[in-house]
Design a protein around this motif. Structure first.
Motif, mmCIF file in Angstrom:
data_model
loop_
_atom_site.group_PDB
_atom_site.id
_atom_site.type_symbol
_atom_site.label_atom_id
_atom_site.label_comp_id
_atom_site.label_asym_id
_atom_site.label_seq_id
_atom_site.Cartn_x
_atom_site.Cartn_y
_atom_site.Cartn_z
ATOM 1 N N PRO A 76 -1.051 7.126 -15.632
ATOM 2 C CA PRO A 76 -1.915 5.996 -15.302
ATOM 3 C C PRO A 76 -1.091 4.907 -14.616
ATOM 4 O O PRO A 76 0.155 4.920 -14.663
ATOM 5 N N LYS A 77 -1.757 3.949 -14.001
ATOM 6 C CA LYS A 77 -1.066 2.915 -13.234
ATOM 7 C C LYS A 77 0.027 2.229 -14.056
ATOM 8 O O LYS A 77 1.152 2.058 -13.579
ATOM 9 N N LYS A 103 0.850 -1.195 0.000
ATOM 10 C CA LYS A 103 0.000 0.000 0.000
ATOM 11 C C LYS A 103 0.880 1.238 0.000
ATOM 12 O O LYS A 103 1.965 1.234 0.570
ATOM 13 N N ALA A 104 0.389 2.298 -0.615
ATOM 14 C CA ALA A 104 1.059 3.595 -0.542
ATOM 15 C C ALA A 104 0.619 4.242 0.770
ATOM 16 O O ALA A 104 -0.560 4.503 0.973
ATOM 17 N N CYS A 123 -3.303 15.689 -8.260
ATOM 18 C CA CYS A 123 -2.863 14.785 -7.191
ATOM 19 C C CYS A 123 -3.980 13.813 -6.823
ATOM 20 O O CYS A 123 -3.744 12.619 -6.640
ATOM 21 N N ARG A 124 -5.201 14.331 -6.728
ATOM 22 C CA ARG A 124 -6.345 13.467 -6.421
ATOM 23 C C ARG A 124 -6.610 12.494 -7.568
ATOM 24 O O ARG A 124 -7.045 11.374 -7.348
ATOM 25 N N GLN A 125 -6.321 12.926 -8.794
ATOM 26 C CA GLN A 125 -6.517 12.071 -9.961
ATOM 27 C C GLN A 125 -5.514 10.911 -9.972
ATOM 28 O O GLN A 125 -5.865 9.780 -10.309
ATOM 29 N N VAL A 126 -4.269 11.166 -9.621
ATOM 30 C CA VAL A 126 -3.234 10.126 -9.665
ATOM 31 C C VAL A 126 -3.259 9.222 -8.425
ATOM 32 O O VAL A 126 -2.754 8.097 -8.485
ATOM 33 N N ALA A 127 -3.857 9.666 -7.343
ATOM 34 C CA ALA A 127 -3.817 8.920 -6.076
ATOM 35 C C ALA A 127 -4.276 7.463 -6.211
ATOM 36 O O ALA A 127 -3.563 6.561 -5.755
ATOM 37 N N PRO A 128 -5.424 7.175 -6.829
ATOM 38 C CA PRO A 128 -5.815 5.760 -6.926
ATOM 39 C C PRO A 128 -4.898 4.948 -7.841
ATOM 40 O O PRO A 128 -4.685 3.757 -7.618
ATOM 41 N N GLN A 129 -4.322 5.589 -8.840
ATOM 42 C CA GLN A 129 -3.386 4.908 -9.740
ATOM 43 C C GLN A 129 -2.101 4.539 -8.979
ATOM 44 O O GLN A 129 -1.569 3.437 -9.124
ATOM 45 N N GLN A 167 -1.828 4.248 -5.690
ATOM 46 C CA GLN A 167 -2.188 3.244 -4.681
ATOM 47 C C GLN A 167 -2.249 1.848 -5.308
ATOM 48 O O GLN A 167 -1.745 0.873 -4.755
ATOM 49 N N SER A 168 -2.822 1.754 -6.485
ATOM 50 C CA SER A 168 -2.919 0.481 -7.184
ATOM 51 C C SER A 168 -1.541 -0.035 -7.601
ATOM 52 O O SER A 168 -1.260 -1.234 -7.526
ATOM 53 N N ALA A 169 -0.669 0.861 -8.028
ATOM 54 C CA ALA A 169 0.687 0.479 -8.435
ATOM 55 C C ALA A 169 1.468 -0.099 -7.262
ATOM 56 O O ALA A 169 2.313 -0.986 -7.451
ATOM 57 N N ALA A 170 1.196 0.360 -6.050
ATOM 58 C CA ALA A 170 1.918 -0.123 -4.872
ATOM 59 C C ALA A 170 1.774 -1.635 -4.714
ATOM 60 O O ALA A 170 2.707 -2.312 -4.266
ATOM 61 N N LYS A 171 0.642 -2.182 -5.106
ATOM 62 C CA LYS A 171 0.413 -3.627 -4.989
ATOM 63 C C LYS A 171 1.390 -4.418 -5.853
ATOM 64 O O LYS A 171 1.749 -5.543 -5.513
ATOM 65 N N ASP A 172 1.817 -3.851 -6.963
ATOM 66 C CA ASP A 172 2.725 -4.548 -7.878
ATOM 67 C C ASP A 172 4.141 -4.666 -7.327
ATOM 68 O O ASP A 172 4.948 -5.414 -7.880
#
Length: 143
Positions: A131-132, A39-40, A71-77, A79-84
């Motif tokens: 994007p992620k 997780k980020a 920043c709000r736009q990239v946040a979920p991307q 966060q998702s990248a952290a899983k990788d």
């Protein structure tokens, strides 16, 4: 004694994690928080600087602020990248509004800005929304 040094993002304690335990959700010996959570994590400036300086695992930081639309736009991307990178890289977020000295100290001219730190030094930087898939590609190329 072998292993990797990892700073706990919750309590700031430095932990030594055996190589074979990195993928087994190692926990902080002091507070019990997961060290490689995938997780980020939001961190304060002191914890970020300690981890960037001492950790044996690459650290990626997203300099951001809550009022920033991109920043709000990239946040979920992000966060998702952290899983990788659950076993190889740790991702954190540093709020530049809460820690304005961070922006000055690290020469952040625009947000969001991501930076990779290894062995106490900044190795790569990217500003703007990705994007992620592009975040993952950039991190892999930078560590």
């Amino acid at each position: 004694m072998g292993g990797k040094k990892l700073t706990c993002f919750e309590c700031g304690q430095i932990n030594r994690v055996p190589y074979d335990k990195l993928g087994s959700d190692p926990q902080c010996g002091t507070c019990g928080v997961g060290l490689m959570s995938g997780k980020a994590v939001d961190v304060n400036l002191a914890t970020f600087e300690k981890a960037a300086r001492t950790d044996d695992i690459p650290l990626v930081v997203d300099f951001w602020a809550p009022w920033c639309g991109p920043c709000r736009q990239v946040a979920p991307q992000y966060q998702s990248a952290a899983k990788d990178f659950r076993e190889s890289v740790r991702l954190v977020k540093l709020n530049t509004e809460a820690y304005p000295n961070a922006g000055r100290k690290y020469g952040i001219r625009g947000i969001p800005t991501m930076a990779v730190f290894t062995n106490g030094k900044e190795r790569a930087r990217h500003s703007g929304v990705l994007p992620k898939a592009a975040i993952v590609k950039w991190i892999k190329a930078s560590v």
